[in-house]
Write a protein that holds these residues in place. Structure first.
Motif, PDB file in Angstrom:
ATOM      1  N   SER B  31       0.850  -1.159   0.016  1.00  0.00           N
ATOM      2  CA  SER B  31      -0.008  -0.176  -0.111  1.00  0.00           C
ATOM      3  C   SER B  31       1.015   1.340   0.159  1.00  0.00           C
ATOM      4  O   SER B  31       0.495   2.600   0.311  1.00  0.00           O
ATOM      5  CB  SER B  31      -0.960  -0.159   0.928  1.00  0.00           C
ATOM      6  N   GLY B  32       2.100   1.138  -0.274  1.00  0.00           N
ATOM      7  CA  GLY B  32       2.944   2.388  -0.477  1.00  0.00           C
ATOM      8  C   GLY B  32       4.119   2.161   0.411  1.00  0.00           C
ATOM      9  O   GLY B  32       4.172   1.320   1.325  1.00  0.00           O
ATOM     10  N   ASP B  33       4.998   3.218   0.556  1.00  0.00           N
ATOM     11  CA  ASP B  33       6.272   3.248   1.435  1.00  0.00           C
ATOM     12  C   ASP B  33       5.686   3.744   2.802  1.00  0.00           C
ATOM     13  O   ASP B  33       5.309   5.094   2.900  1.00  0.00           O
ATOM     14  CB  ASP B  33       6.995   4.177   0.911  1.00  0.00           C
ATOM     15  N   LEU B  48      13.820   9.770   5.171  1.00  0.00           N
ATOM     16  CA  LEU B  48      13.379   8.482   4.738  1.00  0.00           C
ATOM     17  C   LEU B  48      14.228   7.197   5.212  1.00  0.00           C
ATOM     18  O   LEU B  48      13.950   6.009   5.476  1.00  0.00           O
ATOM     19  CB  LEU B  48      12.953   8.376   3.247  1.00  0.00           C
ATOM     20  N   SER B  49      15.380   7.409   4.998  1.00  0.00           N
ATOM     21  CA  SER B  49      16.437   6.069   5.162  1.00  0.00           C
ATOM     22  C   SER B  49      16.647   5.740   6.530  1.00  0.00           C
ATOM     23  O   SER B  49      16.671   4.657   6.991  1.00  0.00           O
ATOM     24  CB  SER B  49      17.863   6.399   4.110  1.00  0.00           C
ATOM     25  N   THR B  50      16.586   6.917   7.349  1.00  0.00           N
ATOM     26  CA  THR B  50      16.779   6.617   8.808  1.00  0.00           C
ATOM     27  C   THR B  50      15.463   5.933   8.972  1.00  0.00           C
ATOM     28  O   THR B  50      15.582   4.948  10.053  1.00  0.00           O
ATOM     29  CB  THR B  50      16.686   7.839   9.606  1.00  0.00           C
ATOM     30  N   GLY B  56      13.352  -1.462   9.606  1.00  0.00           N
ATOM     31  CA  GLY B  56      13.777  -2.723   9.063  1.00  0.00           C
ATOM     32  C   GLY B  56      13.222  -2.769   7.597  1.00  0.00           C
ATOM     33  O   GLY B  56      13.100  -3.820   7.122  1.00  0.00           O
ATOM     34  N   LEU B  57      13.093  -1.512   7.104  1.00  0.00           N
ATOM     35  CA  LEU B  57      12.327  -1.684   5.752  1.00  0.00           C
ATOM     36  C   LEU B  57      13.318  -1.765   4.605  1.00  0.00           C
ATOM     37  O   LEU B  57      13.209  -1.612   3.490  1.00  0.00           O
ATOM     38  CB  LEU B  57      11.411  -0.534   5.353  1.00  0.00           C
ATOM     39  N   ASP B  58      14.578  -1.421   5.072  1.00  0.00           N
ATOM     40  CA  ASP B  58      15.917  -1.591   4.107  1.00  0.00           C
ATOM     41  C   ASP B  58      16.457  -2.780   3.804  1.00  0.00           C
ATOM     42  O   ASP B  58      17.006  -3.065   2.844  1.00  0.00           O
ATOM     43  CB  ASP B  58      17.003  -0.526   4.769  1.00  0.00           C
ATOM     44  N   PRO B  60      15.849  -6.887   2.520  1.00  0.00           N
ATOM     45  CA  PRO B  60      14.924  -7.703   1.465  1.00  0.00           C
ATOM     46  C   PRO B  60      13.538  -8.024   2.237  1.00  0.00           C
ATOM     47  O   PRO B  60      13.447  -8.337   3.276  1.00  0.00           O
ATOM     48  CB  PRO B  60      15.889  -8.689   1.005  1.00  0.00           C
ATOM     49  N   LEU B  61      12.323  -8.025   1.209  1.00  0.00           N
ATOM     50  CA  LEU B  61      11.305  -8.351   1.716  1.00  0.00           C
ATOM     51  C   LEU B  61      11.092  -9.755   2.433  1.00  0.00           C
ATOM     52  O   LEU B  61      10.422  -9.855   3.481  1.00  0.00           O
ATOM     53  CB  LEU B  61      10.245  -8.624   0.487  1.00  0.00           C
ATOM     54  N   VAL B  62      11.771 -10.762   2.010  1.00  0.00           N
ATOM     55  CA  VAL B  62      11.799 -12.089   2.538  1.00  0.00           C
ATOM     56  C   VAL B  62      12.407 -12.103   4.172  1.00  0.00           C
ATOM     57  O   VAL B  62      11.702 -12.468   4.871  1.00  0.00           O
ATOM     58  CB  VAL B  62      12.704 -13.148   1.734  1.00  0.00           C
ATOM     59  N   ALA B  63      13.325 -11.395   4.207  1.00  0.00           N
ATOM     60  CA  ALA B  63      14.055 -11.210   5.621  1.00  0.00           C
ATOM     61  C   ALA B  63      13.318 -10.442   6.225  1.00  0.00           C
ATOM     62  O   ALA B  63      12.955 -10.833   7.624  1.00  0.00           O
ATOM     63  CB  ALA B  63      15.367 -10.207   5.056  1.00  0.00           C
ATOM     64  N   GLN B  64      12.626  -9.305   5.813  1.00  0.00           N
ATOM     65  CA  GLN B  64      11.475  -8.701   6.618  1.00  0.00           C
ATOM     66  C   GLN B  64      10.633  -9.812   7.039  1.00  0.00           C
ATOM     67  O   GLN B  64       9.989  -9.502   8.282  1.00  0.00           O
ATOM     68  CB  GLN B  64      10.920  -7.486   5.887  1.00  0.00           C
ATOM     69  N   TYR B  65      10.014 -10.334   6.270  1.00  0.00           N
ATOM     70  CA  TYR B  65       8.908 -11.184   6.473  1.00  0.00           C
ATOM     71  C   TYR B  65       9.196 -12.104   7.584  1.00  0.00           C
ATOM     72  O   TYR B  65       8.477 -12.653   8.468  1.00  0.00           O
ATOM     73  CB  TYR B  65       8.227 -12.133   5.294  1.00  0.00           C
ATOM     74  N   LEU B  66      10.502 -12.855   7.320  1.00  0.00           N
ATOM     75  CA  LEU B  66      11.038 -14.030   8.247  1.00  0.00           C
ATOM     76  C   LEU B  66      11.171 -13.286   9.735  1.00  0.00           C
ATOM     77  O   LEU B  66      10.814 -14.066  10.623  1.00  0.00           O
ATOM     78  CB  LEU B  66      12.305 -14.584   7.855  1.00  0.00           C
ATOM     79  N   SER B  67      11.738 -12.010   9.858  1.00  0.00           N
ATOM     80  CA  SER B  67      11.849 -11.436  11.022  1.00  0.00           C
ATOM     81  C   SER B  67      10.428 -11.087  11.661  1.00  0.00           C
ATOM     82  O   SER B  67      10.447 -11.338  12.931  1.00  0.00           O
ATOM     83  CB  SER B  67      12.956 -10.545  10.985  1.00  0.00           C
TER      84      SER B  67
END
Lengths: 269, 308
Positions: B31-33, B48-50, B56-58, B60-67
């Motif tokens: 749904s956007g950033d 934004l980068s901070t 934890g959005l920096d 990869p998506l899979v890593a985000q999902y797993l964590s």
């Protein structure tokens, strides 16, 4: 155990009974339809009397009226000489018992057989004291193990025996058996008919049997009434009426309705 | 047999929960950033980068999902950006109010809906049946936010009989609970009516009447028990519907429950809290369905034996 029936006059007298239904025509007008039209029948104590006729002849409506499950429009029903009230008392209900067509569906699926009998004892303590659960089950040929079973855990034939046992426990004046064997296979049909005959002979049980099966009626019933369009068109001893029908409709009925060879029933019963 | 069935029910519940959690995770990503949604269009790249790193959005998506899944497994639903508190604590705190409201609403719905359905079934085609059926249809059609406002206008503003909202005591529960109960009440009444009307025509009820059983016993002991099974299911499912209906009702009555928390989180763009509330809602739904499934197994012996 005592005998089931006390001695007295007719178990059932139906006089000029009419039962009308009202439905609506496609134009929304009310239309009365007489399912039973000025019917008079009598059933003596210890008799098995059959009511035959094709679907829609009014035989089941007549049976339900006798059982107090359908209110008559006109006429009178007397059980053991006593007229049935429009709202039947508990003891009048007990005096007329019904054995339904579909044995499994006529038992509460969530109530064990023993609990059903116990419920009857609570409701009718005076009428049910005469026999224990074991005795009443033995009378219909069932083992005591069925007491703890639910309806789905017994066969159709056993369920019909349970229905008959429940009816017997209340020491009814008359048992209305509405197509009691039509939902059962042929062998079980013969066993149930044999049981009904035994109960009649041994306990002087009075039965009003509704059936479309002429072989059943001829094998079990002493007398028979033939119904057409809500009216009785012929009556008499079952062998005479079904063996030598006088009325044109009865003749057609005898020729057209399914009929097992007479010997098949006689061998079983 | 019952062990296998329970294991199947638990397995299905776990799979449903995992699916719901995955959808909640993906929805907040597609749904956007979230960082831009929170910081606004004028945010600088550094800001934004901070924020990306903080959330934890920096990665990869899979890593985000797993964590995300790993945190959930440890009972960690993250921290609210607005409140600075653990989301789990906020949810538990607000859930108390939501559970209070939903429980009273469902009790009202059952206590009124079941008798209404039974009476309508016993008077099938009569005036009572027609009035009850019309009322049930109306109950299912009325928008809750409108009904809530009308009740506030009449009972709080015009007549001053009850408080207009906020959790200030037992009396403040009455109007929101009645509003929230309307939908399940109508549903339960309709379902009870149709179930009872079918059971009352069944052979075993006719047989019970022929044996001289009193009407109250036939209705309450025999017929209602048979008609109760679908009602139990609906009560369970309606608890789920209540969770979503509660959002509108809690807003109208300023009730500090989960619905209000979710609305606040969306308004404040508190993305971890939104995600946590969605996960908690999904978990609650799965838990409710699990309870209904198990209850079903207990109530109906045919289900217990795996016959249907």
């Amino acid at each position: 155990m005592e005998a089931l029936q006390p001695e007295s006059a007719n178990a059932l007298d139906v006089r000029h009974l009419s039962v009308a239904f009202t439905n609506r025509t496609s134009r929304g007008r009310r239309r009365a339809f007489r399912a039973v039209d000025d019917v008079s029948i009598a059933v003596g104590r210890g008799e098995i009397v059959g009511i035959v006729g094709e679907s829609g002849s009014g035989k089941s409506t007549l049976a339900m009226s006798v059982a107090g499950l359908r209110r008559p429009t006109e006429g009178e029903i007397r059980v053991a000489g006593e007229p049935l009230a429009r709202t039947m008392s508990r003891s009048q209900r007990a005096a007329v018992q019904v054995v339904f067509q579909d044995p499994l569906n006529s038992l509460d699926p969530r109530q064990s057989i023993g609990s059903g009998l116990a419920e009857l004892r609570t409701l009718h303590p005076d009428r049910t004291r005469w026999a224990t659960d074991e005795e009443i089950l033995a009378r219909v040929g069932l083992p005591t193990e069925v007491l703890n079973r639910l309806p789905r855990q017994i066969s159709g034939g056993q369920a019909q025996r349970v229905s008959i046992a429940r009816a017997l426990l209340l020491r009814p004046e008359i048992v209305v058996a509405d197509e009691p064997t039509s939902a059962l296979d042929v062998l079980v049909q013969a066993q149930i008919l044999k049981l009904l005959r035994e109960l009649q002979e041994r306990d002087n049980l009075t039965i009003l049997m509704i059936s479309h099966n002429l072989a059943v009626v001829e094998a079990v019933c002493d007398r028979v009434y033939v119904m057409l369009n809500g009216r009785v068109v012929e009556e008499g001893a079952s062998r005479q009426v079904l063996g030598d029908p006088q009325n044109a409709y009865t003749q057609r009925l005898v020729r057209s309705l399914p009929r097992l060879p007479d010997s098949a029933w006689r061998e079983e019963s | 047999m019952i062990g296998i069935r329970l294991a199947a029910i638990l397995g299905r519940a776990a799979a449903t929960l995992l699916l719901a959690v995955t959808i909640a995770f993906l929805l907040t990503r597609i749904s956007g950033d979230p960082a831009r949604a929170m910081l606004g269009d004028n945010a600088t790249a550094d800001q934004l980068s901070t924020m990306h790193a903080q959330l934890g959005l920096d990665r990869p998506l899979v890593a985000q999902y797993l964590s995300f899944i790993g945190d959930l497994a440890r009972g960690d639903l993250g921290t609210s950006l607005r409140y600075g508190e653990a989301n789990l604590d906020l949810i538990v705190d607000r859930s108390t109010y939501s559970v209070q409201l939903a429980s009273v609403a469902i009790v009202i719905a059952v206590l009124l809906g079941v008798p209404l359905g039974v009476i309508a079934a016993l008077r099938e085609g009569g005036l009572v049946d027609r009035v009850a059926s019309a009322a049930a249809l109306l109950g299912q059609s009325i928008p809750l936010f409108w009904l809530g406002q009308m009740l506030v206008l009449l009972f709080a503003v015009n007549w001053g009989l009850l408080p207009a909202g906020q959790a200030t005591g037992v009396s403040s529960l009455v109007l929101p609970a009645i509003t929230l109960a309307m939908l399940p009440l109508a549903h339960i009444a309709r379902l009870t009516r149709s179930g009872m009307s079918e059971v009352m025509r069944s052979a075993f009820v006719m047989a019970a009447r022929a044996r001289g059983l009193p009407s109250w016993r036939i209705v309450l002991v025999h017929a209602l028990r048979s008609a109760a099974l679908p009602v139990v299911t609906v009560v369970g499912l309606q608890l789920g519907v209540l969770i979503s209906s509660a959002v509108a009702v809690e807003l109208v009555f300023a009730w500090p429950g989960l619905g209000s928390l979710a609305t606040e989180a969306v308004e404040r763009r508190d993305f971890p809290l939104v995600q946590a509330v969605v996960v908690a809602g999904a978990a609650a739904l799965v838990l409710i369905n699990l309870t209904v499934d198990i209850l079903y197994t207990v109530i109906d012996p045919r289900v217990r034996d795996g016959r249907s």
